[in-house]
Scaffold this active site. Structure first.
Site, PDB file in Angstrom:
ATOM      1  N   GLY A   1     -18.735   7.016  -3.702  1.00 28.04           N
ATOM      2  CA  GLY A   1     -18.132   7.190  -5.012  1.00 28.04           C
ATOM      3  C   GLY A   1     -18.100   6.426  -5.642  1.00 28.04           C
ATOM      4  O   GLY A   1     -18.527   5.764  -6.100  1.00 28.04           O
TER       5      GLY A   1
ATOM      6  N   LYS B   1       1.339  -1.385  -0.062  1.00 30.38           N
ATOM      7  CA  LYS B   1      -0.103  -0.178  -0.002  1.00 30.38           C
ATOM      8  C   LYS B   1       1.021   0.902  -0.123  1.00 30.38           C
ATOM      9  O   LYS B   1       1.730   1.366   0.659  1.00 30.38           O
ATOM     10  CB  LYS B   1      -0.664   0.261   1.289  1.00 30.38           C
ATOM     11  CG  LYS B   1      -1.746   1.302   1.217  1.00 30.38           C
ATOM     12  CD  LYS B   1      -3.007   0.649   0.566  1.00 30.38           C
ATOM     13  CE  LYS B   1      -4.671   0.873  -0.069  1.00 30.38           C
ATOM     14  NZ  LYS B   1      -5.366   0.607  -0.574  1.00 30.38           N
TER      15      LYS B   1
ATOM     16  N   VAL C   1     -17.338   2.844  -6.394  1.00 28.49           N
ATOM     17  CA  VAL C   1     -17.565   1.453  -5.708  1.00 28.49           C
ATOM     18  C   VAL C   1     -19.030   1.724  -5.713  1.00 28.49           C
ATOM     19  O   VAL C   1     -19.857   1.307  -5.796  1.00 28.49           O
ATOM     20  CB  VAL C   1     -16.431   1.042  -4.823  1.00 28.49           C
ATOM     21  CG1 VAL C   1     -17.492  -0.780  -4.244  1.00 28.49           C
ATOM     22  CG2 VAL C   1     -15.280   0.861  -4.883  1.00 28.49           C
TER      23      VAL C   1
END
Ligand code: NAI
Length: 339
Positions: free
Chosen positions: A177, A81, A179
Site C-alpha cells: 500500500g 485511534k 507505505v
C-alpha cells in the site's frame, strides 16, 4: 463486550462510541493519553471488522501503541485511534465522513484525526468540512513512515547480521500500500533483493516488474527464505501459525501491532528472530508530520529513530528481555518523566 475488564484496556482516558444511522456511521474513538498539551493524535482506520469486540480491541491497542510511539519519538502529544466499522470500498460515503467529522468535533480538540488503513487524504478533506481537528499535512506520512522503516531495518540488519548496508540483503515485504510500495522503492535503491506480496496480486506483479522483485501470493509470503520479513499490511499477522513458518532473521516493518499477542515477541526471540518493535520503527510518519517541510529536521529526527532503536536493542540484551518489552519500558519511563 468488556471494556474496563478487557486485556487491552490500559486506563484509557476516554473511549467514545459514535452512531449516526442516517449516515451509516458506527465508530469508536479511543484516547489513551491526551498528553501534556491535552491533544491526542492518531489515525482513523476503516475496516470490515468481524465483530464489535474486534473493533474495540483495535481501538484500545492501537491508541496505546500510539502513545508509546509518540513518547519514544520525543513528541509532546498523546495517543488515540479512531476505528470506523465498515468496508471502505463499499460503505464509505461523504455523508459518513462528515458524520465522523461531527463526532471528532464533539471531542473539542482532544483528538486530532489523521489517515490510516482504509482512509485517505481525500477523506480527511471531507471530514474537515465538519471539524477543524484534522491533521492537514497527513498526505506525506507514508513517505516518512517508509523512510523510518528503512532506517530501522538497517539498524536491525546490522545488529543481527553484521551487514553494514542492505546490498544483497533479501527482504520479504507484506503489503504494498502507501507505505509498502514506497519502502520497496527505497530498498531497491539500496540494492536489497525483494520478494513482495499483496492481497491484490496485480499490484504485487506491477511492483515486482518495476523493481525487478519477485512477486509471490499473499499466503506464501511467510514461507520465503529471506533475511528480513517486513510486515506492511495489517496488524496481528504474526501468531502461533505464522511465526513457525518464518525463515528470516529480522522482522522490521511499518504495520502497527504486527504481533497477535505480546507473548509472540518471546516466540520470535526464542527462534532467534530480532524484532524491531512497531512503536519505534513505525514512527517516521509522525516525525514527518512534526517536521513539516523542513527536510533537515526530518533527517535529524530519523537519526533519532535509528538511535532509539539501537538503544532498545542494547537494553533488551542487557536486561535479557525482548526488544518489545525494552521499548515499552523506555516509553513508560519517558511518559513518567514528563515533557
Ligand atoms: P494501505 O491501506 O495503503 O496498504 C495496506 C496494503 O496491505 C494494501 O495494499 C492491502 O491490499 C495489503 N494487505 C492487507 N492485508 C494483506 C495481507 N494479508 N497480505 C498481503 N497484503 C495485504 O496502508 P498503509 O498506509 O500502507 O499502512 C500499512 C501499515 O503500516 C498499517 O498497519 C498501518 O497501520 C501502518 N502504518 C502506516 C502509517 C502511514 O503513514 N500510512 C504510519 C505508521 C504505521
Amino acid at each position: 463486550m468488556r471494556v474496563f475488564g478487557s486485556a487491552d484496556f490500559d486506563d484509557h482516558e476516554q473511549v467514545t462510541f459514535f452512531a449516526d444511522p442516517g449516515a451509516g456511521l458506527r465508530a469508536i474513538v479511543a484516547i489513551h493519553r491526551s498528553g501534556p498539551l491535552g491533544i491526542a493524535g492518531g489515525g482513523c482506520r476503516m475496516w470490515p471488522y468481524a465483530s464489535e469486540d474486534e473493533a474495540l480491541r483495535d481501538a484500545l491497542r492501537l491508541s496505546r501503541a500510539m502513545t508509546y510511539k509518540l513518547a519514544l519519538a520525543g513528541l509532546p502529544a498523546g495517543g488515540a485511534k479512531a476505528v470506523v466499522l465498515g468496508d471502505p470500498a463499499r460503505d464509505k460515503t461523504d455523508a459518513l465522513l462528515e458524520a465522523l467529522g461531527r463526532a471528532v468535533d464533539g471531542l473539542g480538540g482532544r483528538y486530532v484525526i489523521a489517515e490510516d488503513v482504509g482512509t485517505t487524504p481525500r477523506d480527511l478533506q471531507v471530514i474537515a468540512r465538519a471539524t477543524a481537528w484534522v491533521r492537514r499535512e497527513a498526505g506525506d506520512t507514508a513517505e516518512g513512515t517508509a523512510l523510518g522503516v528503512l532506517r530501522g531495518l538497517e539498524v536491525a540488519v546490522r545488529r543481527r547480521l553484521g551487514a553494514t548496508d542492505l546490498r544483497g540483503v533479501s527482504v520479504a515485504v507484506q503489503g504494498l500500500g502507501r507505505v509498502g510500495r514506497r519502502l520497496c522503492a527505497h530498498l531497491a535503491r539500496t540494492g536489497a533483493r525483494l520478494v513482495v506480496a499483496d492481497l491484490d496480486p496485480a499490484r504485487a506483479r506491477a511492483i515486482a516488474a518495476e523493481l525487478e522483485a519477485t512477486a509471490v501470493g499473499a499466503r506464501s509470503i511467510y514461507d520465503q527464505a529471506v533475511e528480513v520479513f517486513a510486515p506492511c499490511a495489517l496488524g496481528g499477522v504474526l501468531d502461533d501459525a505464522t511465526i513457525p513458518r518464518l525463515r528470516c532473521a529480522v522482522v522490521a516493518g511499518s504495520a502497527n501491532a504486527p504481533l497477535a499477542e505480546p507473548r509472540h515477541a518471546d516466540v520470535l526471540a526464542a527462534r532467534g528472530v530480532l524484532y524491531a518493535p512497531d512503536i519505534v520503527i513505525g514512527a517516521g510518519g509522525v516525525l514527518a508530520a512534526a517536521s513539516g517541510d523542513d527536510a533537515r529536521a526530518l533527517a535529524e529526527r530519523l537519526d533519532g529513530l535509528a538511535a532509539t532503536l539501537e538503544a532498545v536493542f542494547a537494553r533488551a540484551e542487557r536486561e535479557r528481555i525482548t526488544p518489545l518489552v525494552a521499548a515499552e519500558r523506555t516509553a513508560r519511563e519517558r511518559l513518567e518523566a514528563g515533557p
